[in-house]
Design a protein around this motif. Structure first.
Motif, mmCIF file in Angstrom:
data_model
loop_
_atom_site.group_PDB
_atom_site.id
_atom_site.type_symbol
_atom_site.label_atom_id
_atom_site.label_comp_id
_atom_site.label_asym_id
_atom_site.label_seq_id
_atom_site.Cartn_x
_atom_site.Cartn_y
_atom_site.Cartn_z
ATOM 1 N N LEU A 1 -2.243 6.123 6.253
ATOM 2 C CA LEU A 1 -2.557 5.842 5.066
ATOM 3 C C LEU A 1 -4.379 6.185 4.976
ATOM 4 C CD1 LEU A 1 -0.695 2.916 3.910
ATOM 5 C CD2 LEU A 1 -0.757 4.969 2.908
ATOM 6 N N HIS B 1 2.225 10.331 -3.681
ATOM 7 C CA HIS B 1 2.183 10.567 -2.213
ATOM 8 C C HIS B 1 1.641 11.747 -1.762
ATOM 9 C CE1 HIS B 1 6.024 13.010 -2.679
ATOM 10 N NE2 HIS B 1 6.439 11.961 -3.560
ATOM 11 N N LEU C 1 0.907 -1.148 -0.032
ATOM 12 C CA LEU C 1 -0.063 -0.016 -0.041
ATOM 13 C C LEU C 1 0.761 1.240 -0.045
ATOM 14 C CD1 LEU C 1 -2.785 -0.949 2.518
ATOM 15 C CD2 LEU C 1 -2.941 -0.695 0.138
ATOM 16 N N LEU C 2 1.705 1.262 0.731
ATOM 17 C CA LEU C 2 2.799 2.447 0.817
ATOM 18 C C LEU C 2 3.319 2.633 -0.495
ATOM 19 C CD1 LEU C 2 4.996 2.182 4.081
ATOM 20 C CD2 LEU C 2 3.405 4.030 3.312
ATOM 21 N N TRP D 1 0.652 4.057 -2.748
ATOM 22 C CA TRP D 1 0.562 5.414 -2.433
ATOM 23 C C TRP D 1 1.703 6.437 -3.004
ATOM 24 C CZ3 TRP D 1 4.112 7.687 1.263
ATOM 25 C CH2 TRP D 1 3.888 9.006 1.526
ATOM 26 N N LEU E 1 -7.074 2.180 -2.143
ATOM 27 C CA LEU E 1 -6.017 2.606 -2.865
ATOM 28 C C LEU E 1 -5.354 1.563 -3.973
ATOM 29 C CD1 LEU E 1 -3.264 3.401 -0.073
ATOM 30 C CD2 LEU E 1 -3.929 5.107 -2.037
ATOM 31 N N VAL F 1 -5.243 9.398 4.416
ATOM 32 C CA VAL F 1 -5.100 9.899 2.916
ATOM 33 C C VAL F 1 -6.362 9.599 2.285
ATOM 34 C CG1 VAL F 1 -3.801 9.493 0.691
ATOM 35 C CG2 VAL F 1 -2.601 9.445 2.953
ATOM 36 N N TYR G 1 -1.011 2.317 8.796
ATOM 37 C CA TYR G 1 -2.327 2.284 8.420
ATOM 38 C C TYR G 1 -3.224 3.449 8.682
ATOM 39 C CZ TYR G 1 -1.705 -2.564 6.877
ATOM 40 O OH TYR G 1 -1.387 -3.877 6.246
ATOM 41 N N ILE H 1 -8.642 0.162 3.521
ATOM 42 C CA ILE H 1 -7.760 0.919 2.785
ATOM 43 C C ILE H 1 -7.382 0.270 1.288
ATOM 44 C CG2 ILE H 1 -5.516 1.879 2.675
ATOM 45 C CD1 ILE H 1 -5.886 2.499 5.906
#
Lengths: 510, 125
Positions: free
Chosen positions: A286, A206, A197-198, A201, A311, A289, A283, A307
């Motif tokens: 995110l 970002h 997920l990072l 993102w 995403l 976000v 988490y 999430i």
């Protein structure tokens, strides 16, 4: 939202648990199987097992949800969960192992030589175990609803049936190896999606999480009579003292080969928990976000599971959600089975077995009583979980910690370090701490948070209830020197003398 | 006729070195039998261990209290960031854990050393 992949993951986790329970039936027939394991379990393996059993729904889903909602101040919760093991390490780890006690009531009875204190401890083990089981069922309901659209009550029911079957089969608890694997399953199920997920993102440019400025500032005082500082300090105290009084924690210490092993195990546990707790804030951030504010009808606790759908897209999102859902279920099942096992043991030993023996003249097979106890151990908390639905997962877990901190923590710490503790003093301390905490938390649950100092003191009682309980125990002990158990010195010698010193009389054989 | 040379006279005695002189026995027996002497040793061990434990606990409490205090009293620390992560998050979410682990490890070693020293003393005959 209906996701077949997630359902498969959940079913797989449940079936594995049942299979392991069945395997346990074949592998561990007697309690002694558990004892024998104690000779061979290395600190590292045992630490993984403790971590696997300890990381529950509150850690897997609840912490991220709270941090998402309230920001950096909620990081105090995982800090408290971890410090619990630091306090346990320096106050009780090695003496507990050397005491040879298998459960908290065993320890209380061995140290104080009183049936009354055993009975009170047993009641407390059941109460704390039940309080801790409630959020596991709630988390299961929440997860299953989210991934399949099933009604809220189904998930809890599934977990209840699976752990009753697994515990009733007699396995689960005794298999250190399985609990150890659970830790790594949970870590992987949380870490891999986090990194994916990072990455997603980052690739999406970002975008910064959308947060109010106070999300970043620790110990801010929102309203003037919020008393954030008091509440935070009280919570951290409850968590860090409560850990040693949780029924499923002490039992694992018995598998350490000796006191030194118990300490080394605890040091590793701290490392494992610290690693795990790096992930929930990821988490939470995110989550901010993708959802700057919580959408209507969405529970904070479910943020982790939502999430990936926001995403990523398509099969990738389904896979990640499946991984998280499976990991979450592994968390519910391993913690719940450990707790259910402890509660079942107490109900069986203290309530059912004596009655059953009297009714049938000792004819009934012991295992039937145990299975009946296993059912009793999970049905009540399940019903309770339906009644106190709106409380968050980490909040409900906090109740169990608060009760444990004000009852077992003073009892164990004074029992290990203070020779003048009398039976009457210990009993008075435990009853005072227990009554005060239950009354305070009960008022908060029934009437809601009252606000101001009253509300803060009632909702977070640890900071006054723990000194009250310990103070009562000390004062009453000093007033009743005649009730100091005659075996105190022998017990103290046993608790504190390193194993390499040969003691013919004081050592218990195990 | 050859006579074997008579060997020098040697005094044969039983060596008492290393034997337990009457009236002396290892302290571990005093501990085991809960004599007054054993009690003194037990008290010493208890006090040393408790002192170490309380030291670790007070370091923890001090550290925990210092974290928010520094962040609140020196507001510039809140503005600083590493890799885009604000410092309160790095301190409370990351740095705490290795610190706790280091402290735990140090405690475990110290306490093992205390116990080893104690064992050496009480097992000495």
């Amino acid at each position: 939202m209906s996701q077949p992949l997630s359902l498969v993951a959940v079913v797989l986790v449940c079936l594995t648990t049942l299979a392991v329970g069945g395997l346990g039936l074949r592998l561990s027939r007697r309690t002694s199987d558990f004892y024998v394991a104690g000779r061979t379990v290395s600190p590292r393996l045992n630490a993984s097992a403790i971590g696997g059993e300890y990381l529950s729904a509150a850690s897997f889903l609840g912490v991220a949800g709270l941090v998402y909602g309230s920001g950096v101040d909620m990081l105090w919760l995982p800090i408290g969960y971890t410090l619990g093991y630091l306090v346990l390490l320096v106050m009780v780890a090695a003496p507990m192992r050397r005491s040879g006690a298998y459960t908290l009531p065993d320890f209380a009875e061995a140290r104080l030589g009183s049936r009354a204190i055993r009975l009170v401890s047993s009641v407390l083990v059941v109460a704390i175990g039940w309080l801790y089981l409630v959020p596991q069922f709630q988390g299961a309901g929440l997860t299953l609803t989210l991934v399949t659209g099933a009604p809220q009550w189904v998930g809890g029911l599934v977990v209840m049936v699976v752990i009753a079957a697994a515990v009733g089969a007699g396995g689960m608890r005794s298999i250190t190896f399985v609990q150890a694997v659970q830790y790594w399953v949970k870590l992987t199920a949380l870490a891999v999606p986090a990194f994916v997920l990072l990455f997603l993102w980052f690739r999406a440019g970002h975008p910064a999480p959308v947060v109010p400025p106070e999300w970043h500032s620790p110990l801010r005082t929102g309203a003037p009579d919020d008393h954030t500082l008091y509440r935070t300090a009280s919570t951290v105290l409850a968590l860090s003292l409560g850990t040693m009084g949780l029924p499923h924690v002490l039992v694992r210490y018995y598998t350490n080969p000796d006191g030194v092993g118990a300490r080394r195990t605890t040091v590793t546990v701290i490392a494992l928990l610290g690693t795990f707790y790096l992930l929930p804030p990821v988490y939470a951030a995110l989550g901010r976000v993708v959802y700057p504010t919580l959408p209507d009808g969405v529970r904070q606790d479910s943020i982790v599971l939502r999430i990936p759908g926001e995403l990523a897209g398509g099969l990738g999102a389904d896979l990640l959600t499946a991984m998280l859902a499976g990991g979450a279920f592994a968390a519910f099942l391993s913690t719940a089975s450990g707790l259910a096992m402890s509660v079942t043991g107490v109900i069986d030993q203290e309530v059912l077995r004596p009655r059953l023996a009297r009714l049938t003249g000792g004819d009934a097979p012991a295992v039937r009583g145990f299975r009946f106890a296993a059912v009793a151990a999970v049905v009540l908390p399940y019903l309770l979980s339906r009644a106190i639905e709106p409380l968050g997962l980490a909040t409900t877990v906090g109740l169990a910690f608060a009760v444990a901190a004000a009852t077992f923590a003073p009892l164990i710490i004074l029992g290990v370090w203070w020779r003048r503790l009398s039976t009457t003093g210990a009993l008075a301390g435990v009853l005072t701490g227990g009554t005060a905490t239950v009354a305070a938390l009960g008022t908060t649950m029934l009437r809601g948070d009252l606000g101001g100092w009253v509300g803060a003191l009632l909702a977070n009682p640890a900071l006054w209830a723990v000194p009250l309980a310990a103070g009562t125990a000390v004062a009453v002990s000093l007033l009743t020197p005649g009730r100091v158990p005659a075996t105190t010195t022998r017990t103290m010698v046993r608790l504190h003398t390193p194993e390499r010193i040969a003691l013919a009389r004081s050592r218990v054989r195990d | 006729m050859e006579t074997t040379p008579t060997p020098d006279r040697v005094r044969v005695t039983s060596s008492r070195r290393g034997a337990v002189p009457p009236g002396s026995r290892p302290v571990s027996r005093e501990l085991d039998e809960q004599t007054a002497l054993g009690d003194v040793y037990l008290d010493g061990l208890l006090r040393a261990q408790l002192r170490l434990s309380l030291l670790v606990l007070s370091l923890t409490v001090l550290g925990l209290a210092a974290l928010p205090l520094v962040l609140v009293l020196v507001p510039t620390t809140q503005g600083t960031a590493l890799f885009g992560i604000p410092s309160p998050w790095l301190v409370l979410g990351v740095a705490v854990y290795p610190a706790a682990w280091v402290l735990a490890r140090w405690y475990a070693r110290q306490s093992e050393r205390l116990e080893a020293d104690f064992a050496d003393v009480v097992e000495e005959p």
